[in-house]
Design a protein around this motif. Structure first.
Motif, PDB file in Angstrom:
ATOM      1  N   MET A   1       0.837  -1.193   0.000  1.00 15.91           N
ATOM      2  CA  MET A   1       0.000   0.000   0.000  1.00 15.91           C
ATOM      3  C   MET A   1       0.875   1.247   0.000  1.00 15.91           C
ATOM      4  O   MET A   1       0.598   2.236   0.654  1.00 15.91           O
ATOM      5  CB  MET A   1      -0.883   0.003   1.247  1.00 15.91           C
ATOM      6  CG  MET A   1      -1.656  -1.273   1.444  1.00 15.91           C
ATOM      7  SD  MET A   1      -2.982  -1.453   0.294  1.00 15.91           S
ATOM      8  CE  MET A   1      -4.118  -0.227   0.917  1.00 15.91           C
ATOM      9  N   ALA A   2       1.970   1.127  -0.703  1.00 13.35           N
ATOM     10  CA  ALA A   2       2.949   2.202  -0.690  1.00 13.35           C
ATOM     11  C   ALA A   2       2.339   3.488  -1.210  1.00 13.35           C
ATOM     12  O   ALA A   2       1.620   3.492  -2.187  1.00 13.35           O
ATOM     13  CB  ALA A   2       4.130   1.804  -1.552  1.00 13.35           C
ATOM     14  N   GLY A   3       2.701   4.551  -0.567  1.00 14.85           N
ATOM     15  CA  GLY A   3       2.372   5.874  -1.080  1.00 14.85           C
ATOM     16  C   GLY A   3       0.894   6.143  -1.216  1.00 14.85           C
ATOM     17  O   GLY A   3       0.494   7.035  -1.953  1.00 14.85           O
ATOM     18  N   SER A   4       0.068   5.393  -0.508  1.00 14.89           N
ATOM     19  CA  SER A   4      -1.365   5.565  -0.697  1.00 14.89           C
ATOM     20  C   SER A   4      -1.863   6.827  -0.001  1.00 14.89           C
ATOM     21  O   SER A   4      -2.892   7.352  -0.347  1.00 14.89           O
ATOM     22  CB  SER A   4      -2.116   4.356  -0.164  1.00 14.89           C
ATOM     23  OG  SER A   4      -1.920   4.267   1.213  1.00 14.89           O
ATOM     24  N   THR A  79       4.752   1.615   8.709  1.00 15.45           N
ATOM     25  CA  THR A  79       3.554   1.367   7.910  1.00 15.45           C
ATOM     26  C   THR A  79       2.375   2.199   8.417  1.00 15.45           C
ATOM     27  O   THR A  79       1.596   2.724   7.639  1.00 15.45           O
ATOM     28  CB  THR A  79       3.222  -0.133   7.929  1.00 15.45           C
ATOM     29  OG1 THR A  79       4.416  -0.867   7.616  1.00 15.45           O
ATOM     30  CG2 THR A  79       2.175  -0.489   6.899  1.00 15.45           C
ATOM     31  N   GLN A  80       2.245   2.331   9.740  1.00 17.27           N
ATOM     32  CA  GLN A  80       1.169   3.137  10.307  1.00 17.27           C
ATOM     33  C   GLN A  80       1.350   4.615   9.954  1.00 17.27           C
ATOM     34  O   GLN A  80       0.401   5.319   9.644  1.00 17.27           O
ATOM     35  CB  GLN A  80       1.117   2.947  11.832  1.00 17.27           C
ATOM     36  CG  GLN A  80       0.089   3.811  12.565  1.00 17.27           C
ATOM     37  CD  GLN A  80      -1.349   3.407  12.279  1.00 17.27           C
ATOM     38  OE1 GLN A  80      -1.602   2.306  11.789  1.00 17.27           O
ATOM     39  NE2 GLN A  80      -2.288   4.281  12.569  1.00 17.27           N
ATOM     40  N   GLY A  83       0.041   5.353   6.630  1.00 15.40           N
ATOM     41  CA  GLY A  83      -1.327   4.912   6.373  1.00 15.40           C
ATOM     42  C   GLY A  83      -1.381   3.608   5.604  1.00 15.40           C
ATOM     43  O   GLY A  83      -2.293   3.362   4.828  1.00 15.40           O
ATOM     44  N   HIS A  85      -1.495   0.345   6.742  1.00 14.76           N
ATOM     45  CA  HIS A  85      -2.275  -0.807   7.195  1.00 14.76           C
ATOM     46  C   HIS A  85      -3.664  -0.746   6.575  1.00 14.76           C
ATOM     47  O   HIS A  85      -4.323   0.290   6.624  1.00 14.76           O
ATOM     48  CB  HIS A  85      -2.362  -0.831   8.723  1.00 14.76           C
ATOM     49  CG  HIS A  85      -1.054  -1.119   9.385  1.00 14.76           C
ATOM     50  ND1 HIS A  85      -0.446  -2.347   9.304  1.00 14.76           N
ATOM     51  CD2 HIS A  85      -0.234  -0.346  10.123  1.00 14.76           C
ATOM     52  CE1 HIS A  85       0.692  -2.312   9.972  1.00 14.76           C
ATOM     53  NE2 HIS A  85       0.856  -1.109  10.475  1.00 14.76           N
ATOM     54  N   VAL A  86      -4.107  -1.873   6.003  1.00 15.32           N
ATOM     55  CA  VAL A  86      -5.336  -1.820   5.211  1.00 15.32           C
ATOM     56  C   VAL A  86      -6.567  -1.575   6.064  1.00 15.32           C
ATOM     57  O   VAL A  86      -6.615  -1.928   7.235  1.00 15.32           O
ATOM     58  CB  VAL A  86      -5.559  -3.118   4.391  1.00 15.32           C
ATOM     59  CG1 VAL A  86      -4.447  -3.304   3.395  1.00 15.32           C
ATOM     60  CG2 VAL A  86      -5.696  -4.303   5.302  1.00 15.32           C
ATOM     61  N   ARG A  87      -7.548  -0.949   5.449  1.00 16.25           N
ATOM     62  CA  ARG A  87      -8.832  -0.757   6.100  1.00 16.25           C
ATOM     63  C   ARG A  87      -9.910  -0.605   5.043  1.00 16.25           C
ATOM     64  O   ARG A  87      -9.633  -0.398   3.864  1.00 16.25           O
ATOM     65  CB  ARG A  87      -8.802   0.475   6.992  1.00 16.25           C
ATOM     66  CG  ARG A  87      -8.614   1.786   6.220  1.00 16.25           C
ATOM     67  CD  ARG A  87      -8.950   2.925   7.139  1.00 16.25           C
ATOM     68  NE  ARG A  87      -8.553   4.216   6.609  1.00 16.25           N
ATOM     69  CZ  ARG A  87      -8.650   5.321   7.332  1.00 16.25           C
ATOM     70  NH1 ARG A  87      -9.094   5.273   8.576  1.00 16.25           N
ATOM     71  NH2 ARG A  87      -8.307   6.480   6.815  1.00 16.25           N
TER      72      ARG A  87
ATOM     73  N   ARG B  23      -8.342   0.118  11.029  1.00  9.64           N
ATOM     74  CA  ARG B  23      -7.391  -0.735  10.301  1.00  9.64           C
ATOM     75  C   ARG B  23      -7.671  -2.195  10.653  1.00  9.64           C
ATOM     76  O   ARG B  23      -7.755  -2.548  11.840  1.00  9.64           O
ATOM     77  CB  ARG B  23      -5.964  -0.367  10.683  1.00  9.64           C
ATOM     78  CG  ARG B  23      -5.670   1.130  10.654  1.00  9.64           C
ATOM     79  CD  ARG B  23      -5.154   1.599   9.327  1.00  9.64           C
ATOM     80  NE  ARG B  23      -5.213   3.064   9.213  1.00  9.64           N
ATOM     81  CZ  ARG B  23      -5.071   3.720   8.067  1.00  9.64           C
ATOM     82  NH1 ARG B  23      -4.892   3.057   6.947  1.00  9.64           N
ATOM     83  NH2 ARG B  23      -5.124   5.029   8.016  1.00  9.64           N
ATOM     84  N   VAL B  24      -7.797  -3.032   9.631  1.00  9.15           N
ATOM     85  CA  VAL B  24      -8.308  -4.393   9.812  1.00  9.15           C
ATOM     86  C   VAL B  24      -7.503  -5.206  10.833  1.00  9.15           C
ATOM     87  O   VAL B  24      -8.062  -5.869  11.706  1.00  9.15           O
ATOM     88  CB  VAL B  24      -8.307  -5.142   8.462  1.00  9.15           C
ATOM     89  CG1 VAL B  24      -8.677  -6.598   8.656  1.00  9.15           C
ATOM     90  CG2 VAL B  24      -9.268  -4.471   7.510  1.00  9.15           C
ATOM     91  N   LYS B 296       7.391  -3.030   3.837  1.00 12.35           N
ATOM     92  CA  LYS B 296       6.062  -2.450   4.031  1.00 12.35           C
ATOM     93  C   LYS B 296       4.958  -3.484   3.786  1.00 12.35           C
ATOM     94  O   LYS B 296       4.057  -3.657   4.586  1.00 12.35           O
ATOM     95  CB  LYS B 296       5.874  -1.282   3.059  1.00 12.35           C
ATOM     96  CG  LYS B 296       5.763   0.058   3.742  1.00 12.35           C
ATOM     97  CD  LYS B 296       5.368   1.145   2.759  1.00 12.35           C
ATOM     98  CE  LYS B 296       6.550   1.670   1.990  1.00 12.35           C
ATOM     99  NZ  LYS B 296       6.228   2.787   1.094  1.00 12.35           N
ATOM    100  N   GLY B 423      -4.066   0.843  -3.498  1.00 16.91           N
ATOM    101  CA  GLY B 423      -2.964   1.500  -2.809  1.00 16.91           C
ATOM    102  C   GLY B 423      -1.889   1.965  -3.772  1.00 16.91           C
ATOM    103  O   GLY B 423      -1.344   3.050  -3.638  1.00 16.91           O
TER     104      GLY B 423
END
Ligand code: NA
Ligand code: NA
Lengths: 209, 466, 315
Positions: A1-4, A79-80, A83, A85-87, B23-24, B296, B423
């Protein structure tokens, strides 16, 4: 999720602390990446040693298991910060302004509480494997070559503590945005506009392959 | 309150947190922690004086999980296979594959999308992680498709779906995880994934051609490549075959004396791609980038893994899996109908769970039930319900389950591949990608139906291996 | 009272005594005291002692060799070539060692109390290629054997090679290892027997020791009748285990024949030589190491030897 998500910066205290912490987080993430690389080298060494020199690497599995927390957990705060970490953003993506900052603040406060609990729990896990009186301070060792496990267990509360600091910053950042009704707060991951993101992405890929 | 009831409440809470945008990974860990506190406390009759004890025990139990669950040799395949993906990207392999596929097959209706599918299938032969495959192809294939006027959502959907091929076509981290959970031969399982993986790719391609034929606006063909240009594109893509052959020799050597275990094969494959990337001019700056990207993605996946496993640990105390087993074995229906229901249940479960978490949670319960349905571990093909011996049933079910797990990588609300594509391409929202990937649900449903109806698609290759 | 017991894998010969004791306890207390056996749902196997220490569950099984530093004292039972010949002897020596105060003290650090052992047969080798029946033939052998057992083979020139037990079959097939040391049930369940050309019938190099423990606080909280039901069921549970494992061992010869696996027998001279090379230095090093940490290593070892002699004399 780089650079998202982008994190804005300015000269404020909050942003300076953010950048300072990011330096630490980047080192942690890089350590994690290098550990993956070493894992690969380790396997090549193990295969090569066995195949060509008749000297397989003793404790190959032990070393891998020892290195895994380094790989899997060290980069958690990096990673946090970005942003990463996926959600699910179906709902939160509809929010704007104070409502959005309130939701974000609530979410990071929950994660902060979770992290406080897990720092305690993972520290206790470390403590059970650590004994000042024992040789190599070890009260838990690996199956094959008897590596002490406490250093690997210590990585977890350490990485979680950095994450907790990051979450405090984000609570501050989102909370400030909520109180002041900001549009583009610094030091927290923002959802970018499509055009901005496309440009950032193009920059990132520029000169690659 | 009885544990199963607590289990249902906490699972509902988890769903709510996820929908609200937490966040999941952390939502799962939080649900698990709260569930553990609840279950320990209820064991002491919910006395206020016992809350302190319940909190301590729950927190310490949850606190074990991150270290103890990630410290596994099997899971070490995941970062290795992610690294191999990024290194292959820097070695120019992804680009070369995509270019070759484009020159050879893009003249079809929806040609670039079909090319993307076959390029991802080719890349799957060096990459063991679906999300990594989706991530690198989102960078390469989507811009090209957009440049000639593809529908943006559809282009994103193609990449998200194509990425799932990486977990069937060996090497595959998730097939290894299945093999470890059910204690079956890793080599045979990986071998068994090959044909169904290629088969899935063909079904995707047929679907794309069909769509592009009916709706001309979706994706125009790209023609005009000469045969000379076509052959010129091959050498750059060739190195991938070297890697594939090495991995095959590790995973299963057709000539007897194989070189190592699958775990080692993955790492050696990564090393070769690394050398190739060095040769192609990768230097420290690019390597550092690749390592950070790997870190990452790895951390993101592992955070979900241990987060879900805290939740799974709570489910273990609530014995929800046990309740499920009792329920299944109490059913009075034909085995094949039960199997289809199990697969459907995976489709539903997969909507809400990460693939690895889902397998970890369910297989200890579901696998024995399926084996029993077939007639037990040692049943002969003649006496079995599904017409195959015990070990063959284990392989067949493994491929079906992994295909289901791959399916759940593209289903909302937690389809990891779609998140990754969104992403990498910030101009696309997760919802866009989910919309674009919808047609591929049909393709996957067809593939799964065929794999169920004709098990020999799965079992032919491993049965040759004896 | 409701207890949880944490074991791992699937239900098999190795867990039958835990299942049996759960059944007996429930019977004797008319269902007042139940034990739920969980296969891996509550903890990772190498964390079972941690779980007991926390109080997350009340009963657990673990193997000493997984984490020697957690349970130094009972690793005496995993020393190579102790001379234990059958499961009854394994039960006897384990029982004696578990009753030793040094063991109780170390277990108390984990808030754990020994209940019973899970007797495992000797970890004999299966191998591919020419049978190895002399010390010289062990030179350069790539063997999957963990911990002290691996070290023992190292003393005669073999190369211990790490693979996980679930990768053992694959490692054998691919030639990563040419021999694997397991108990019989594991040779069957991990399929290594299917790759084997031979099996060492009387090498008896050693085994792992896997106790079942209970949480001390939970045990103390039991009523007298419940304690009585639990403690009083140990013998019967172990008898059930032995009978069940015995059937598996009876089947073993048939399996060997069916798979065409040759039984390799070592001469007493070769065994004696192996022992003096591998066992004596390992034992001396172990005793020295333990004594330095304040654990009575010599006493524990002597206890094993004495118990074995007594057990044989009584038969
Ligand atoms: Na793959
Ligand atoms: Na999903």
């Amino acid at each position: 999720m780089a650079g998202s998500s982008a994190v804005l910066e300015d000269g404020s205290l909050l942003s300076r602390i953010d950048k300072g912490l990011l330096r630490l987080e980047t080192v942690f993430a890089l350590v994690s990446g290098i550990a993956v690389f070493m894992l690969m080298v380790l396997a090549v060494w193990s295969v090569g040693g066995r195949k060509f020199f008749g000297t397989p690497l003793a404790g190959y599995v032990d070393w891998i298991e020892f290195a895994m927390p380094l790989i899997a957990i060290m980069g958690i705060s990096y990673t946090q910060r970005n942003g990463g970490h996926v959600r699910m953003d179906i709902l939160i993506g509809q929010l704007k302004g104070r409502a959005l900052w309130a939701a974000e603040t609530f979410s990071v406060v929950l994660i902060f509480i979770l992290m406080l609990a897990l720092i305690w729990g993972s520290w206790a896990h470390f403590q059970r494997s650590f004994d000042f009186a024992a040789p190599m301070w070890s009260r838990d060792s690996s199956i094959d070559i008897g590596l002490p496990i406490w250093p690997a267990k210590l990585i977890v509360p350490m990485a979680f503590t950095v994450l907790a600091l990051r979450l405090l910053l984000q609570i501050w950042g989102y909370g400030r945005a909520f109180v002041l009704g900001l549009e583009n707060p610094v030091a927290v991951p923002l959802v970018q506009s499509a055009a901005e993101q496309a440009m950032a992405e193009a920059e990132h890929l520029d000169g690659r392959d | 309150m009885d544990p199963i009831e607590i289990g249902l409440w906490v699972s509902g809470g988890l769903l709510l947190m996820v929908v609200l945008g937490m966040r999941v990974a952390f939502a799962a860990a939080m649900a698990g922690l709260v569930g553990l506190i609840w279950i320990f406390w209820s064991k002491k009759g919910m006395q206020w004086s016992e809350l302190d004890w319940a909190l301590t025990v729950a927190i310490k139990t949850a606190g074990q999980v991150p270290h103890s669950k990630v410290s596994s040799q099997t899971l070490s395949l995941i970062p290795t296979f992610i690294l191999i993906g990024f290194l292959a990207y820097y070695a120019g392999l992804t680009r070369a594959l995509f270019e070759a596929a484009k020159r050879w097959i893009a003249w079809l209706p929806g040609g670039l999308a079909v090319s993307t599918v076959f390029a991802t299938a080719g890349f799957a032969a060096v990459s063991g992680a679906s999300v990594a495959t989706a991530a690198v192809f989102a960078r390469i294939a989507i811009p090209e498709m957009l440049a000639i006027g593809y529908n943006k959502k559809f282009a994103a959907g193609v990449v998200a779906a194509g990425g799932t091929l990486a977990s069937l076509i060996p090497p595959s981290a998730i097939l290894v995880i299945y093999a470890i959970i059910v204690e079956q031969d890793v080599g045979k399982l990986l071998l068994a994934g090959f044909i169904p993986g290629a088969f899935s790719a063909i079904v995707y391609a047929v679907l794309i051609v069909g769509i592009a034929t009916i709706w001309k606006s979706v994706g125009p063909p790209v023609s005009g490549f000469t045969w000379k240009q076509r052959f010129a594109s091959l050498p750059a893509a060739m190195p991938i075959f070297a890697v594939v052959i090495i991995i095959i020799f590790f995973v299963y050597n057709p000539f007897g004396d194989a070189w190592g275990t699958p775990t080692e094969g993955g790492a050696v494959g990564a090393f070769i791609v690394f050398l190739m990337a060095l040769y192609r001019g990768m230097r420290w700056a690019e390597l550092k980038d690749a390592l950070l990207e790997t870190a990452k993605l790895t951390v993101m996946i592992f955070t979900i893994i241990w987060g879900v496993l805290i939740y799974v640990r709570f489910l273990g105390f609530a014995d929800l899996p046990g309740a499920f087993a009792d329920w299944i074995s109490g059913l009075e229906a034909s085995p094949i109908l039960i199997l289809v229901c199990i697969l459907l249940a995976y489709a539903v479960l997969g909507m809400f769970m990460d693939a690895i978490g889902m397998l970890l949670l369910t297989l200890p319960v579901v696998y024995p039930a399926v084996m029993a349905l077939n007639g037990g571990e040692f049943v002969s093909a003649a006496d079995s319900a599904f017409g195959m011996s015990g070990p063959m049933c284990a392989i067949w079910f493994g491929i079906l389950v992994v295909k289901m797990a791959e399916f759940c990588l593209i289903t909302p609300p937690i389809g990891l591949n779609c998140f990754v594509v969104a992403g990498v391409r910030p101009d696309l929202s997760v919802q866009d990608v989910f919309k674009g990937v919808t047609p591929f649900f049909i393709a996957d449903a067809v593939t799964i139906a065929l794999l169920v109806a004709f098990p020999s698609i799965v079992l032919w290759l491993p049965s040759l291996a004896g | 009272t409701e207890w949880n017991a944490s074991v791992w894998g699937k239900r098999r010969a190795f867990t039958e005594h835990v299942e049996k004791i759960a059944e007996l306890v429930s019977e004797k207390t008319n269902g007042e005291f139940t034990i739920n056996v969980s296969y891996g749902g509550l903890s990772k196997n190498s964390d079972n002692l941690d779980g007991i220490s926390i109080g997350a569950f009340e009963m657990a099984q673990f193997c000493a060799g997984y984490h020697a530093d957690k349970n130094r004292a009972i690793t005496v039972l995993e020393l190579p070539f102790l001379g234990v010949q059958n499961l009854e002897e394994e039960v006897a020596v384990s029982r004696a060692v578990y009753a030793h105060p040094a063991v109780a003290k170390e277990m108390a650090q984990w808030n754990a109390k020994m209940l019973m052992t899970s007797p495992m047969p000797q970890y004999n080798l299966v191998g591919t290629g020419e049978p190895r029946d002399t010390l010289e033939s062990f030179d350069g052998m790539r063997v999957r054997a963990t911990g002290g057992l691996g070290k023992a083979f190292e003393t005669v020139g073999a190369v211990p090679t790490s693979v996980t037990s679930s990768e053992a079959y694959n490692a054998m097939e691919s030639g990563v290892v040419d021999t694997v040391a397991f108990a019989q049930h594991a040779h069957l369940s991990f399929g290594t027997i299917n790759k084997a050309d031979w099996w060492t019938a009387n090498l008896n190099p050693g085994t792992v020791n896997c106790p079942v423990v209970v949480n001390i606080d939970a045990y103390e909280a039991l009523s007298d009748a419940e304690k009585e039901a639990l403690d009083g069921s140990v013998d019967e549970a172990l008898d059930h285990y032995l009978a069940n494992y015995g059937e598996l061992l009876n089947r073993w010869d048939a399996v060997l024949e069916e798979k065409g696996v040759e039984k390799v027998m070592f001469t007493p001279e070769v065994l004696a030589e192996f022992k003096s090379k591998a066992a004596d230095p390992a034992r001396e090093a172990w005793i020295k190491d333990m004594e330095a940490q304040g654990i009575p290593g010599q006493e524990l070892y002597d206890l094993v030897v004495k118990t074995l002699e007594e057990k044989r004399a009584s038969n």
